[in-house]
Write an enzyme that holds these catalytic residues in place. Structure first.
Site, mmCIF file in Angstrom:
data_model
loop_
_atom_site.group_PDB
_atom_site.id
_atom_site.type_symbol
_atom_site.label_atom_id
_atom_site.label_comp_id
_atom_site.label_asym_id
_atom_site.label_seq_id
_atom_site.Cartn_x
_atom_site.Cartn_y
_atom_site.Cartn_z
ATOM 1 N N HIS A 19 84.650 65.297 -16.824
ATOM 2 C CA HIS A 19 85.570 64.609 -17.732
ATOM 3 C C HIS A 19 85.334 63.112 -17.828
ATOM 4 O O HIS A 19 85.859 62.473 -18.735
ATOM 5 C CB HIS A 19 87.017 64.885 -17.272
ATOM 6 C CG HIS A 19 88.060 64.577 -18.281
ATOM 7 N ND1 HIS A 19 88.889 63.475 -18.186
ATOM 8 C CD2 HIS A 19 88.424 65.226 -19.415
ATOM 9 C CE1 HIS A 19 89.726 63.466 -19.204
ATOM 10 N NE2 HIS A 19 89.463 64.520 -19.967
ATOM 11 N N ARG A 28 98.872 62.580 -21.179
ATOM 12 C CA ARG A 28 99.282 63.859 -20.588
ATOM 13 C C ARG A 28 99.641 63.606 -19.133
ATOM 14 O O ARG A 28 98.893 62.944 -18.418
ATOM 15 C CB ARG A 28 98.159 64.898 -20.661
ATOM 16 C CG ARG A 28 97.648 65.210 -22.048
ATOM 17 C CD ARG A 28 96.681 66.394 -22.018
ATOM 18 N NE ARG A 28 95.864 66.467 -23.216
ATOM 19 C CZ ARG A 28 96.251 66.991 -24.368
ATOM 20 N NH1 ARG A 28 97.481 67.482 -24.475
ATOM 21 N NH2 ARG A 28 95.441 67.027 -25.408
ATOM 22 N N TYR A 52 89.663 67.979 -12.698
ATOM 23 C CA TYR A 52 88.765 67.256 -13.596
ATOM 24 C C TYR A 52 88.040 66.163 -12.825
ATOM 25 O O TYR A 52 88.613 65.547 -11.921
ATOM 26 C CB TYR A 52 89.534 66.583 -14.738
ATOM 27 C CG TYR A 52 90.250 67.499 -15.693
ATOM 28 C CD1 TYR A 52 90.302 68.883 -15.518
ATOM 29 C CD2 TYR A 52 90.908 66.977 -16.808
ATOM 30 C CE1 TYR A 52 90.969 69.702 -16.405
ATOM 31 C CE2 TYR A 52 91.582 67.787 -17.707
ATOM 32 C CZ TYR A 52 91.612 69.148 -17.493
ATOM 33 O OH TYR A 52 92.280 69.961 -18.374
ATOM 34 N N ARG A 92 98.162 66.564 -28.384
ATOM 35 C CA ARG A 92 98.241 67.952 -28.844
ATOM 36 C C ARG A 92 98.644 68.915 -27.731
ATOM 37 O O ARG A 92 98.080 68.900 -26.646
ATOM 38 C CB ARG A 92 96.902 68.392 -29.438
ATOM 39 C CG ARG A 92 96.954 69.783 -30.061
ATOM 40 C CD ARG A 92 95.610 70.206 -30.603
ATOM 41 N NE ARG A 92 95.246 69.425 -31.772
ATOM 42 C CZ ARG A 92 94.048 68.861 -31.945
ATOM 43 N NH1 ARG A 92 93.137 68.958 -31.010
ATOM 44 N NH2 ARG A 92 93.784 68.199 -33.052
ATOM 45 N N HIS A 114 95.150 56.768 -26.474
ATOM 46 C CA HIS A 114 94.447 57.618 -25.520
ATOM 47 C C HIS A 114 93.958 56.826 -24.315
ATOM 48 O O HIS A 114 93.432 57.392 -23.360
ATOM 49 C CB HIS A 114 93.277 58.304 -26.238
ATOM 50 C CG HIS A 114 92.641 59.420 -25.485
ATOM 51 N ND1 HIS A 114 91.362 59.348 -24.973
ATOM 52 C CD2 HIS A 114 93.098 60.651 -25.145
ATOM 53 C CE1 HIS A 114 91.056 60.474 -24.365
ATOM 54 N NE2 HIS A 114 92.085 61.292 -24.449
ATOM 55 N N ASN A 134 90.441 78.585 -24.131
ATOM 56 C CA ASN A 134 89.682 77.672 -24.984
ATOM 57 C C ASN A 134 89.539 78.216 -26.399
ATOM 58 O O ASN A 134 89.640 77.468 -27.383
ATOM 59 C CB ASN A 134 88.291 77.429 -24.391
ATOM 60 C CG ASN A 134 88.324 76.618 -23.114
ATOM 61 O OD1 ASN A 134 89.342 76.024 -22.768
ATOM 62 N ND2 ASN A 134 87.217 76.583 -22.405
ATOM 63 N N ARG A 153 79.250 67.264 -21.774
ATOM 64 C CA ARG A 153 79.781 68.540 -21.281
ATOM 65 C C ARG A 153 80.036 69.541 -22.401
ATOM 66 O O ARG A 153 79.740 70.714 -22.279
ATOM 67 C CB ARG A 153 81.073 68.281 -20.507
ATOM 68 C CG ARG A 153 81.670 69.520 -19.875
ATOM 69 C CD ARG A 153 82.944 69.952 -20.560
ATOM 70 N NE ARG A 153 83.955 68.914 -20.483
ATOM 71 C CZ ARG A 153 85.044 68.891 -21.236
ATOM 72 N NH1 ARG A 153 85.240 69.837 -22.146
ATOM 73 N NH2 ARG A 153 85.933 67.922 -21.126
#
Length: 687
Positions: free
Chosen positions: A596, A375, A472, A405, A435, A45, A568
């Site tokens: 998530h 993703r 997630y 990304r 997204h 992270n 979160r």
């Protein structure tokens, strides 16, 4: 906005989240190898934080030094505070590793052999491994006018070697650089017969420190220290000039490894003059140097839990459940025809989503499939199903977001493979990342003796990624609801074609209606509170940063609306401030799984409106991305979302952190009854 409505700093908030992640490594209730994993996750992270957020902050200071951050600080002051906190976090991380986790691992027969602890037999083995497996791949670079300091790749492992003596050409040797190719293993297992431990390992850095002299024969090695440089990893694509996004992006990707330096990590014992040379060569200042007590890349230790067969030191395995509505139906289409289906991952399996697409690929009645991909991973059965559908003659359209990304290269490869089998591939809307998580299947059915087309839709809060679906927490909805399906159809048309703003019946869509609908819903609660009616807002998301939404929530608190936020990660809103936000609570859940899902709940005069979405309440999600929020109408499913997504988090007294008005978090302590949201859902759904 910040003058009237106080905001908290984004970068400090991100570091605060990573402090909560690192706290998992200190929790004795977390299995030992998982504690090591949390230390590694913190490192991963932080890498992204420096590559993106700190790189951006440094650029802003260079380009506009007099500017202020959204929370009202000068850029330089904000940078100084962030650096100070990041240094403390890194120090705490390495202290926890060396003083707590590694000694505990040693007690369990898992040991890392440092080079200064090798006995003669271990030394002989290590020398043989170095000469046979490492030396042939390594390239030493001696620094002199003919060999300038190399441009080291982003996050690569490197060794700086201080030398003494003259080489074969009579040149005075001072310093050399050895770059460790990514192909070399960072962790090597020592044979158990030599180790004396059930699981003995040697780090690549230990081999280098002991045998680096083999690369510089007849010279004296005065010191050998590892270092790593983190670089700005943002890609620059001129969206006004490009004619083909994929081609432009392919040209930019190699430059990511060679962006401006942002951070230097060096081993703690590196001589000061060596550190100065590395900083100067990287155009970095003293504040950008992080001296670490050990490996400069702890992410490499992430593989240890997978290399060690000790189930007792890991989270207990679980089998995600399949809803009876799916298990008892002949096909996924029959199951959806019988009623809307809500899936709660990872507690309920992601397999039904794959099966829906796989059945659609084979079903001769299916005529078209449309899918968004943000993703999905390098090895995806979902993408295999889409390609099979195209080969079977279905009309397959895939909106692939090339600018996701760090997944750009993967998505480019998938786009090429899809096009090769005849699928239509589009890259969404330039300037607005897609997204939204949407799947649309069009199927020919017979109703009343007449053939007609029926749409089936899957909408989700998380990615179409089978691996992360086990890590997630996310919700997914399968439905054949006519209005929702029609809205999804129109959104796909907008993404693949050219047209005006849509009028949608059920979905809220950014960058058009999502933000106004959120504001309208908050204001409706304000009106109800002022009228003396019950008013309540509960929202769950990854991040809350958008100033106008925060301002509306402050106004709601002042009107008497009870607001519970489950955020979160980073949250710029200050809760619990008298006269401003005393009716707002903010909590963060950090546990085994990454929280998530995005859930918006409004009491709405008792109607209880519940929306699920892929969108956080951030500027980028609300104004610069294509996102959708979708309603949960069926009463039974709505109660599930409220209970499983919101109520369990509000009741959690073990993995919940309560945000204070100054932005710091305090861990909520369990009373007589321990309530853990994730463990409770595992017990409810999984075997």
């Amino acid at each position: 906005m910040s003058a009237r409505y106080p905001l908290l700093n984004r970068e400090l908030g991100i570091l605060g989240f990573n402090e909560r992640v690192l706290a998992q490594a200190a929790d004795p209730q977390v299995p030992l190898l998982e504690r090591l994993r949390f230390i590694c996750i913190t490192s991963s992270n932080l890498d992204e934080f420096f590559e993106v957020r700190m790189a951006g902050l440094q650029e802003q200071i260079r380009d506009n030094p007099g500017a202020l951050t959204p929370d009202g600080m000068s850029l330089q002051h904000a940078y100084d505070l962030v650096v100070e906190r990041a240094q403390r976090l890194v120090h705490r991380q390495y202290t926890m590793l060396h003083e707590t986790v590694l000694p505990a691992l040693e007690q369990e027969g898992i040991y890392f052999h440092a080079s200064d602890t090798w006995n003669d037999a271990q030394l002989e083995w290590a020398r043989g491994y170095f000469l046979d497996e490492l030396l042939p791949v390594l390239t030493p670079i001696g620094l002199d006018p003919a060999h300038p300091f190399p441009r080291v790749l982003n996050k690569s492992l490197n060794f700086v070697v201080e030398l003494e003596g003259r080489d074969a050409f009579g040149r005075q040797a001072v310093m050399g650089i050895v770059q460790a190719p990514r192909a070399l293993p960072r962790v090597v297992r020592m044979p158990q017969s030599l180790s004396g431990f059930e699981h003995g390992f040697v780090l690549l850095s230990s081999f280098m420190q002991r045998f680096v002299g083999e690369l510089f024969p007849q010279l004296v090695v005065k010191s050998c220290n590892q270092f790593r440089i983190t670089r700005n990893s943002e890609l620059f694509v001129d969206e006004d000039e490009i004619t083909n996004l994929r081609v432009a992006l392919q040209g930019e990707l190699p430059a990511r490894h060679l962006g401006n330096a942002v951070r230097l990590e060096v081993s703690a014992d590196t001589p000061a003059h060596i550190v100065r040379r590395l900083l100067d060569e990287s155009s970095l200042g003293d504040k950008d140097c992080y001296r670490v007590a050990g490996s400069v890349n702890l992410v490499r230790l992430m593989q240890i839990p997978d290399l060690v067969d000790r189930p007792d030191l890991k989270f207990a395995p679980f089998v995600a459940s399949i809803p009876p509505a799916i298990a008892n139906a002949p096909t996924m289409f029959d199951a959806i025809d019988a009623g809307d289906i809500l899936l709660h991952h990872p507690y309920e399996s992601f397999q039904p989503v794959l099966e829906l697409l796989q059945q659609a690929a084979k079903d001769p009645s299916v005529v078209a499939i449309k899918q968004t991909i943000y993703r999905t991973g390098t090895d995806s059965p979902l993408m295999d199903a889409l390609m099979e559908a195209a080969r079977n003659g279905k009309e397959v359209t895939v909106v692939v977001e090339l600018l996701a990304r760090f997944d750009e290269e993967t998505n480019i490869n998938w786009a090429s493979q899809l096009e090769a089998v005849g699928a239509h591939v589009v890259y969404g809307v330039v300037g607005h990342k897609c997204h939204a998580k949407m799947m649309l299947i069009v199927r020919r059915v017979v109703e009343g003796g007449k053939a007609t087309l029926r749409r089936y839709v899957h909408l989700g809060t998380g990615n179409y990624h089978p691996r992360t679906a086990r890590l997630y927490t996310d919700f997914g909805l399968m439905t054949a609801d006519q209005k929702i399906c029609e809205d999804v159809h129109h959104v796909f048309q907008q993404l693949t074609g050219i047209g005006g703003e849509l009028t949608l019946h059920e979905l809220w869509q950014s960058p058009f209606t999502l933000h106004p609908r959120i504001i309208d819903s908050i204001r409706a609660e304000i009106d109800n509170a002022r009228a003396g009616k019950r008013a309540r807002i509960v929202a769950k998301m990854n991040a809350l940063l958008e100033p106008s939404v925060i301002a509306a929530l402050y106004e709601a608190s002042q009107a008497g609306v009870k607001v519970d936020l489950i955020v979160r990660g980073v949250c710029a809103l200050k809760p619990g401030v008298p006269g401003l936000s005393e009716n707002i609570t903010v909590r963060s859940i950090v546990g085994r799984f990454l929280e998530h899902h995005r859930i918006y709940y409004f009491h709405a005069g008792g109607a209880e409106e519940v929306y699920l979405s892929s969108a956080d309440w951030m500027d980028r999600n609300l104004f610069r991305r294509v996102e959708v929020a979708f309603p949960i109408r069926a009463r039974k499913l709505k109660r599930r979302v409220i209970a499983e997504g919101l109520s369990v988090c509000l009741g959690d007294n073990q993995s919940a952190w309560l945000m204070q008005s100054d932005g710091h978090y305090r861990r909520r302590r369990a009373g007589k009854t321990v309530r853990n949201a994730q463990l409770g859902l595992l017990a409810k759904f999984c075997s």
